[in-house]
Design a protein around this motif. Structure first.
Motif, PDB file in Angstrom:
ATOM      1  N   VAL A  52       0.841  -1.206   0.000  1.00  0.00           N
ATOM      2  CA  VAL A  52       0.000   0.000   0.000  1.00  0.00           C
ATOM      3  C   VAL A  52       0.870   1.248   0.000  1.00  0.00           C
ATOM      4  O   VAL A  52       0.607   2.215  -0.727  1.00  0.00           O
ATOM      5  N   SER A  53       1.931   1.236   0.797  1.00  0.00           N
ATOM      6  CA  SER A  53       2.819   2.387   0.860  1.00  0.00           C
ATOM      7  C   SER A  53       3.533   2.611  -0.474  1.00  0.00           C
ATOM      8  O   SER A  53       3.706   3.755  -0.910  1.00  0.00           O
ATOM      9  N   ALA A  54       3.935   1.537  -1.140  1.00  0.00           N
ATOM     10  CA  ALA A  54       4.570   1.674  -2.456  1.00  0.00           C
ATOM     11  C   ALA A  54       3.581   2.241  -3.472  1.00  0.00           C
ATOM     12  O   ALA A  54       3.944   3.086  -4.303  1.00  0.00           O
ATOM     13  N   ALA A  55       2.334   1.790  -3.403  1.00  0.00           N
ATOM     14  CA  ALA A  55       1.316   2.322  -4.317  1.00  0.00           C
ATOM     15  C   ALA A  55       1.073   3.808  -4.065  1.00  0.00           C
ATOM     16  O   ALA A  55       0.932   4.599  -5.008  1.00  0.00           O
ATOM     17  N   LEU A  56       1.045   4.196  -2.792  1.00  0.00           N
ATOM     18  CA  LEU A  56       0.880   5.621  -2.479  1.00  0.00           C
ATOM     19  C   LEU A  56       2.082   6.443  -2.929  1.00  0.00           C
ATOM     20  O   LEU A  56       1.924   7.578  -3.396  1.00  0.00           O
ATOM     21  N   ALA A  57       3.275   5.881  -2.815  1.00  0.00           N
ATOM     22  CA  ALA A  57       4.473   6.587  -3.294  1.00  0.00           C
ATOM     23  C   ALA A  57       4.391   6.796  -4.808  1.00  0.00           C
ATOM     24  O   ALA A  57       4.685   7.890  -5.308  1.00  0.00           O
ATOM     25  N   LEU A  58       3.966   5.763  -5.524  1.00  0.00           N
ATOM     26  CA  LEU A  58       3.814   5.884  -6.970  1.00  0.00           C
ATOM     27  C   LEU A  58       2.750   6.914  -7.332  1.00  0.00           C
ATOM     28  O   LEU A  58       2.928   7.728  -8.247  1.00  0.00           O
ATOM     29  N   LEU A  59       1.657   6.910  -6.580  1.00  0.00           N
ATOM     30  CA  LEU A  59       0.598   7.896  -6.811  1.00  0.00           C
ATOM     31  C   LEU A  59       1.105   9.323  -6.578  1.00  0.00           C
ATOM     32  O   LEU A  59       0.784  10.236  -7.339  1.00  0.00           O
ATOM     33  N   MET A  60       1.913   9.512  -5.558  1.00  0.00           N
ATOM     34  CA  MET A  60       2.467  10.840  -5.273  1.00  0.00           C
ATOM     35  C   MET A  60       3.459  11.282  -6.343  1.00  0.00           C
ATOM     36  O   MET A  60       3.543  12.468  -6.676  1.00  0.00           O
ATOM     37  N   VAL A  61       4.206  10.330  -6.919  1.00  0.00           N
ATOM     38  CA  VAL A  61       5.125  10.669  -8.010  1.00  0.00           C
ATOM     39  C   VAL A  61       4.321  11.103  -9.231  1.00  0.00           C
ATOM     40  O   VAL A  61       4.650  12.098  -9.894  1.00  0.00           O
ATOM     41  N   VAL A  62       3.245  10.381  -9.528  1.00  0.00           N
ATOM     42  CA  VAL A  62       2.389  10.732 -10.667  1.00  0.00           C
ATOM     43  C   VAL A  62       1.716  12.078 -10.434  1.00  0.00           C
ATOM     44  O   VAL A  62       1.554  12.874 -11.364  1.00  0.00           O
ATOM     45  N   ALA A  63       1.354  12.374  -9.179  1.00  0.00           N
ATOM     46  CA  ALA A  63       0.695  13.640  -8.850  1.00  0.00           C
ATOM     47  C   ALA A  63       1.694  14.789  -8.718  1.00  0.00           C
ATOM     48  O   ALA A  63       1.305  15.912  -8.423  1.00  0.00           O
ATOM     49  N   ASN A  64       2.990  14.498  -8.942  1.00  0.00           N
ATOM     50  CA  ASN A  64       4.049  15.499  -8.870  1.00  0.00           C
ATOM     51  C   ASN A  64       4.112  16.149  -7.484  1.00  0.00           C
ATOM     52  O   ASN A  64       4.168  17.375  -7.350  1.00  0.00           O
ATOM     53  N   ALA A  65       4.082  15.315  -6.447  1.00  0.00           N
ATOM     54  CA  ALA A  65       4.192  15.776  -5.061  1.00  0.00           C
ATOM     55  C   ALA A  65       5.429  15.099  -4.460  1.00  0.00           C
ATOM     56  O   ALA A  65       5.353  13.991  -3.923  1.00  0.00           O
ATOM     57  N   PRO A  66       6.602  15.767  -4.558  1.00  0.00           N
ATOM     58  CA  PRO A  66       7.841  15.103  -4.156  1.00  0.00           C
ATOM     59  C   PRO A  66       7.966  14.824  -2.646  1.00  0.00           C
ATOM     60  O   PRO A  66       8.520  13.798  -2.256  1.00  0.00           O
ATOM     61  N   ALA A  67       7.468  15.701  -1.796  1.00  0.00           N
ATOM     62  CA  ALA A  67       7.615  15.490  -0.348  1.00  0.00           C
ATOM     63  C   ALA A  67       6.819  14.266   0.129  1.00  0.00           C
ATOM     64  O   ALA A  67       7.385  13.392   0.808  1.00  0.00           O
ATOM     65  N   PRO A  68       5.528  14.164  -0.199  1.00  0.00           N
ATOM     66  CA  PRO A  68       4.813  12.945   0.208  1.00  0.00           C
ATOM     67  C   PRO A  68       5.368  11.685  -0.454  1.00  0.00           C
ATOM     68  O   PRO A  68       5.398  10.617   0.169  1.00  0.00           O
ATOM     69  N   ALA A  69       5.832  11.813  -1.697  1.00  0.00           N
ATOM     70  CA  ALA A  69       6.413  10.652  -2.378  1.00  0.00           C
ATOM     71  C   ALA A  69       7.653  10.169  -1.636  1.00  0.00           C
ATOM     72  O   ALA A  69       7.840   8.963  -1.434  1.00  0.00           O
ATOM     73  N   THR A  70       8.486  11.103  -1.192  1.00  0.00           N
ATOM     74  CA  THR A  70       9.682  10.745  -0.429  1.00  0.00           C
ATOM     75  C   THR A  70       9.300  10.079   0.888  1.00  0.00           C
ATOM     76  O   THR A  70       9.917   9.080   1.291  1.00  0.00           O
ATOM     77  N   PHE A  71       8.296  10.600   1.535  1.00  0.00           N
ATOM     78  CA  PHE A  71       7.833  10.007   2.798  1.00  0.00           C
ATOM     79  C   PHE A  71       7.360   8.571   2.576  1.00  0.00           C
ATOM     80  O   PHE A  71       7.742   7.660   3.316  1.00  0.00           O
ATOM     81  N   PHE A  72       6.533   8.344   1.560  1.00  0.00           N
ATOM     82  CA  PHE A  72       6.006   7.005   1.318  1.00  0.00           C
ATOM     83  C   PHE A  72       7.096   6.039   0.855  1.00  0.00           C
ATOM     84  O   PHE A  72       7.042   4.844   1.161  1.00  0.00           O
ATOM     85  N   VAL A  73       8.091   6.531   0.130  1.00  0.00           N
ATOM     86  CA  VAL A  73       9.223   5.679  -0.239  1.00  0.00           C
ATOM     87  C   VAL A  73       9.982   5.260   1.018  1.00  0.00           C
ATOM     88  O   VAL A  73      10.367   4.095   1.178  1.00  0.00           O
ATOM     89  N   ALA A  74      10.184   6.209   1.950  1.00  0.00           N
ATOM     90  CA  ALA A  74      10.880   5.883   3.200  1.00  0.00           C
ATOM     91  C   ALA A  74      10.088   4.863   4.020  1.00  0.00           C
ATOM     92  O   ALA A  74      10.667   3.914   4.581  1.00  0.00           O
TER      93      ALA A  74
END
Length: 107
Positions: A52-74
């Motif tokens: 789920v966290s990986a899917a949210l990270a991918l969604l944040m990358v697609v939405a061009n939101a780098p801070a949440p994407a970095t958080f979900f990747v971590a």
């Protein structure tokens, strides 16, 4: 290591305990089953959370939101590490006395 005399004494004690209270050995095997079931649940939960966290990270990358994407990747990396650690941890093994027994029983 126990020598032969100590091993025989231990076996005698175990046999006396089993004769007095047959439920004594089943308490340990029940504990081992619960521990294995809890381990499987933890592994499944952490694996699902990592997906789920990986899917949210991918969604944040697609939405061009780098801070949440970095958080979900971590969070994904942390959960993947936890899953790896759970898989490598030793399993509860049943010994000759009928169970792995609890290390410490709360009272």
């Amino acid at each position: 290591m126990l020598d032969d005399r100590e091993r025989a004494a231990l076996l005698d004690i175990e046999n006396h305990l089993l004769a007095e209270d047959p439920a004594w050995s089943t308490a340990f095997s029940t504990w081992a089953r619960r521990a294995r079931r809890r381990r499987r649940f933890e592994l499944a939960f952490h694996t699902l959370a990592a997906v789920v966290s990986a899917a949210l990270a991918l969604l944040m990358v697609v939405a061009n939101a780098p801070a949440p994407a970095t958080f979900f990747v971590a969070v994904t990396v942390l959960l993947a590490w936890l899953v790896h650690r759970l898989r490598r941890a030793p399993l509860v093994r049943e010994g000759p006395g009928g169970g792995g027994g609890p290390e410490a029983t709360p009272r």
